[in-house]
Design an enzyme around this catalytic site. Structure first.
Site, mmCIF file in Angstrom:
data_model
loop_
_atom_site.group_PDB
_atom_site.id
_atom_site.type_symbol
_atom_site.label_atom_id
_atom_site.label_comp_id
_atom_site.label_asym_id
_atom_site.label_seq_id
_atom_site.Cartn_x
_atom_site.Cartn_y
_atom_site.Cartn_z
ATOM 1 N N GLY A 9 -56.398 -1.767 -24.939
ATOM 2 C CA GLY A 9 -55.032 -1.967 -25.449
ATOM 3 C C GLY A 9 -54.589 -3.411 -25.315
ATOM 4 O O GLY A 9 -53.403 -3.701 -25.099
ATOM 5 N N GLN A 13 -47.997 -5.548 -26.224
ATOM 6 C CA GLN A 13 -47.008 -6.465 -25.643
ATOM 7 C C GLN A 13 -47.526 -7.077 -24.335
ATOM 8 O O GLN A 13 -47.440 -8.293 -24.134
ATOM 9 C CB GLN A 13 -45.684 -5.724 -25.378
ATOM 10 C CG GLN A 13 -44.579 -6.639 -24.884
ATOM 11 C CD GLN A 13 -43.374 -5.900 -24.317
ATOM 12 O OE1 GLN A 13 -43.401 -4.683 -24.132
ATOM 13 N NE2 GLN A 13 -42.312 -6.626 -24.046
ATOM 14 N N ASP A 35 -59.161 -3.414 -28.318
ATOM 15 C CA ASP A 35 -58.025 -2.664 -28.848
ATOM 16 C C ASP A 35 -58.500 -1.821 -30.025
ATOM 17 O O ASP A 35 -59.495 -2.148 -30.674
ATOM 18 C CB ASP A 35 -56.909 -3.615 -29.311
ATOM 19 C CG ASP A 35 -55.534 -2.949 -29.349
ATOM 20 O OD1 ASP A 35 -54.741 -3.161 -28.422
ATOM 21 O OD2 ASP A 35 -55.272 -2.185 -30.308
ATOM 22 N N TYR A 144 -44.226 11.116 -22.966
ATOM 23 C CA TYR A 144 -44.740 9.881 -22.356
ATOM 24 C C TYR A 144 -44.672 9.980 -20.822
ATOM 25 O O TYR A 144 -45.644 9.699 -20.120
ATOM 26 C CB TYR A 144 -43.916 8.703 -22.872
ATOM 27 C CG TYR A 144 -44.222 7.363 -22.248
ATOM 28 C CD1 TYR A 144 -45.454 6.750 -22.412
ATOM 29 C CD2 TYR A 144 -43.241 6.681 -21.515
ATOM 30 C CE1 TYR A 144 -45.711 5.500 -21.863
ATOM 31 C CE2 TYR A 144 -43.493 5.435 -20.981
ATOM 32 C CZ TYR A 144 -44.725 4.847 -21.151
ATOM 33 O OH TYR A 144 -44.975 3.608 -20.601
ATOM 34 N N ILE A 174 -40.277 -4.039 -19.985
ATOM 35 C CA ILE A 174 -40.794 -5.414 -19.950
ATOM 36 C C ILE A 174 -40.220 -6.202 -21.131
ATOM 37 O O ILE A 174 -40.268 -5.750 -22.273
ATOM 38 C CB ILE A 174 -42.338 -5.428 -20.004
ATOM 39 C CG1 ILE A 174 -42.923 -4.595 -18.844
ATOM 40 C CG2 ILE A 174 -42.862 -6.857 -19.959
ATOM 41 C CD1 ILE A 174 -42.536 -5.031 -17.444
HETATM 42 P P1 NAD Z 1 -48.059 -1.607 -26.491
HETATM 43 O O1 NAD Z 1 -47.644 -0.394 -27.269
HETATM 44 O O2 NAD Z 1 -47.426 -2.891 -26.797
HETATM 45 O O3 NAD Z 1 -49.636 -1.797 -26.627
HETATM 46 C C1 NAD Z 1 -50.524 -0.731 -26.527
HETATM 47 C C2 NAD Z 1 -51.803 -1.123 -27.224
HETATM 48 O O4 NAD Z 1 -52.677 0.013 -27.169
HETATM 49 C C3 NAD Z 1 -51.612 -1.471 -28.703
HETATM 50 O O5 NAD Z 1 -52.149 -2.738 -28.977
HETATM 51 C C4 NAD Z 1 -52.358 -0.375 -29.445
HETATM 52 O O6 NAD Z 1 -53.013 -0.826 -30.622
HETATM 53 C C5 NAD Z 1 -53.356 0.084 -28.391
HETATM 54 N N1 NAD Z 1 -53.832 1.454 -28.604
HETATM 55 C C6 NAD Z 1 -53.121 2.538 -28.995
HETATM 56 N N2 NAD Z 1 -53.934 3.594 -29.128
HETATM 57 C C7 NAD Z 1 -55.163 3.168 -28.788
HETATM 58 C C8 NAD Z 1 -56.427 3.799 -28.722
HETATM 59 N N3 NAD Z 1 -56.600 5.080 -29.071
HETATM 60 N N4 NAD Z 1 -57.496 3.063 -28.324
HETATM 61 C C9 NAD Z 1 -57.344 1.756 -27.994
HETATM 62 N N5 NAD Z 1 -56.189 1.100 -28.063
HETATM 63 C C10 NAD Z 1 -55.106 1.811 -28.459
HETATM 64 O O7 NAD Z 1 -47.922 -1.241 -24.949
HETATM 65 P P2 NAD Z 1 -47.642 -2.214 -23.726
HETATM 66 O O8 NAD Z 1 -46.176 -2.381 -23.638
HETATM 67 O O9 NAD Z 1 -48.500 -3.401 -23.786
HETATM 68 O O10 NAD Z 1 -48.042 -1.259 -22.517
HETATM 69 C C11 NAD Z 1 -49.238 -1.384 -21.784
HETATM 70 C C12 NAD Z 1 -49.203 -0.384 -20.652
HETATM 71 O O11 NAD Z 1 -48.051 -0.634 -19.837
HETATM 72 C C13 NAD Z 1 -49.083 1.080 -21.097
HETATM 73 O O12 NAD Z 1 -49.791 1.885 -20.198
HETATM 74 C C14 NAD Z 1 -47.603 1.367 -20.950
HETATM 75 O O13 NAD Z 1 -47.350 2.738 -20.737
HETATM 76 C C15 NAD Z 1 -47.268 0.551 -19.731
HETATM 77 N N6 NAD Z 1 -45.848 0.225 -19.639
HETATM 78 C C16 NAD Z 1 -45.280 -0.684 -20.499
HETATM 79 C C17 NAD Z 1 -43.919 -0.963 -20.395
HETATM 80 C C18 NAD Z 1 -43.239 -1.951 -21.305
HETATM 81 O O14 NAD Z 1 -42.004 -2.093 -21.216
HETATM 82 N N7 NAD Z 1 -43.965 -2.657 -22.164
HETATM 83 C C19 NAD Z 1 -43.148 -0.328 -19.411
HETATM 84 C C20 NAD Z 1 -43.746 0.619 -18.589
HETATM 85 C C21 NAD Z 1 -45.106 0.865 -18.698
HETATM 86 N N1 SER Z 2 -40.784 0.266 -21.753
HETATM 87 C C1 SER Z 2 -41.355 1.576 -21.739
HETATM 88 C C2 SER Z 2 -40.744 2.432 -22.788
HETATM 89 O O1 SER Z 2 -39.582 2.217 -23.079
HETATM 90 C C3 SER Z 2 -41.178 2.214 -20.383
HETATM 91 O O2 SER Z 2 -42.390 2.722 -19.993
HETATM 92 O O3 SER Z 2 -41.389 3.334 -23.254
#
Ligand code: NAD
Ligand code: SER
Length: 321
Positions: A9, A13, A35, A144, A174
């Site tokens: 992934g 972000q 990814d 989720y 984030i």
């Molecule tokens: P994002 O949605 O920006 O990125 C996720 C990436 O996963 C994307 O680039 C997508 O193409 C890829 N993806 C989706 N399905 C896939 C698959 N089957 N195989 C391979 N890649 C795949 O998410 P993020 O914000 O970068 O989050 C990263 C991690 O952090 C996740 O576990 C998310 O739950 C966790 N998280 C993020 C936030 C936040 O605010 N960004 C908050 C809490 C937790």
């Molecule tokens: N930023 C994330 C969401 O809103 C929290 O895991 O889904």
């Protein structure tokens, strides 16, 4: 000593910035970005390897691990809260099955370390909302959140039963300015800055006093790298560290933006994401992360606002947004 890190992934972000942070520490060739989406930024392509990888394809994950002699995995591929509520089966499939494949391959191939983020989405409407403790009620109402609680429990099972090194932290929302968020409930806190710069106004999908824990990307990267490098033998928790920075409402962010852009206007039109936000905490007690691996955030709301407006303003001037 960790030598080769696979990031799933990595175009998301967090991944798009974490790849570069880890490459700066471990060397470009030693951090394998991957990814589902084949489109990858020039920066990531030029600084190290990239593999197109679907985490639902266990065979290809195994091949990539073997090809690069991977000894650590940062598993970021996931479906976030808002997209997950629109397509719960997709969230269930990607978040649970994808994680299980990563854990099983890590066990089979004796991977030295795995880091998998969790989220404030593990909490639900019956969880105490203020200063939410590390150990508390985990009864989320989103798919989720259900996948994230399951992920934490699975990770701890692998630690307890197979003696593996698996770590994770519950990110708050984030906020960043490089790659747009991928469909979460906290995405408004990014969109508000882009719209402030582009249009001088923003229509928010959460109500003005919806309080949520948030963190600026430099602190997110610091927390992730610090936990990744922490001495595992000193940890009492593994997969589920609360980490906080500051708590904000849309109104507070708007007031912070107005300090630097007095003409900025915000309006409110709530949608289905309001119910998700209402089920999450106002603020987080992250004392376990502080005690066990020295977590300490650097950015508060106004420091972040100044930096966000500066970086996004520059992008706007260059015609990039
Ligand atoms: P994002 O949605 O920006 O990125 C996720 C990436 O996963 C994307 O680039 C997508 O193409 C890829 N993806 C989706 N399905 C896939 C698959 N089957 N195989 C391979 N890649 C795949 O998410 P993020 O914000 O970068 O989050 C990263 C991690 O952090 C996740 O576990 C998310 O739950 C966790 N998280 C993020 C936030 C936040 O605010 N960004 C908050 C809490 C937790
Ligand atoms: N930023 C994330 C969401 O809103 C929290 O895991 O889904």
């Amino acid at each position: 000593m960790i030598k080769k890190i696979l990031i799933t992934g990595s175009s998301g972000q967090i991944g798009s910035e974490l790849v570069m942070a880890l490459r700066n520490i471990y060397g470009g060739e030693n951090v394998i970005a991957s990814d589902l989406c084949p489109n990858v930024s020039e920066k990531i392509k030029a600084s190290g390897p990239f593999e197109q990888l679907n985490v639902l394809d266990k065979g290809t994950i195994a091949d990539v691990i073997d090809k690069y002699k991977v000894d650590a995995i940062v598993h970021l591929a996931a479906i976030l809260s808002a997209v997950g509520e629109k397509n719960p089966m997709l969230a269930l499939n990607v978040n649970i099955k994808g994680m299980l494949y990563v854990l099983e391959l890590a066990r089979e191939k004796k991977i030295k370390r795995v880091l998998i983020p969790s989220s404030i989405a593990v909490f639900g409407p019956t969880t105490p909302v203020d200063n939410t403790p590390q150990e508390t009620i985990l009864r989320p109402t989103t798919m989720y959140g259900i996948t994230k609680v399951t992920g934490e429990l699975l990770a701890d099972y692998y630690v307890a039963n197979y003696g593996m090194d698996i770590r994770g932290l519950r990110y708050p929302g984030i906020i960043s300015n490089e790659t747009l968020p991928g469909g979460g409930t906290t995405d408004y806190a990014v969109a508000i800055y882009y719209d402030a710069v582009k249009y001088g106004k923003y229509e928010c999908f959460l109500s003005e006093n919806t309080m949520l824990p948030m963190m600026y990307m430099p602190d997110c990267l610091k927390a992730t790298v610090d936990l990744f490098q922490a001495d595992f033998s000193k940890l009492k928790h593994y997969s589920n560290f609360n980490v906080g920075a500051f708590s904000v409402t849309p109104k507070l962010i708007a007031e912070s933006i107005k300090k630097y852009m007095p003409g900025f206007e915000i309006t409110y039109k709530t949608d289905f994401r309001q119910a998700i936000a209402d089920s999450w905490p106002n603020s987080i007690d992250d004392s376990c992360a502080r005690e066990e691996w020295g977590w300490k955030p650097s950015f508060d709301l106004d420091a972040m606002t100044q930096d966000m407006l500066k970086v996004i303003g520059e992008k706007h001037k260059q015609g990039l947004i």
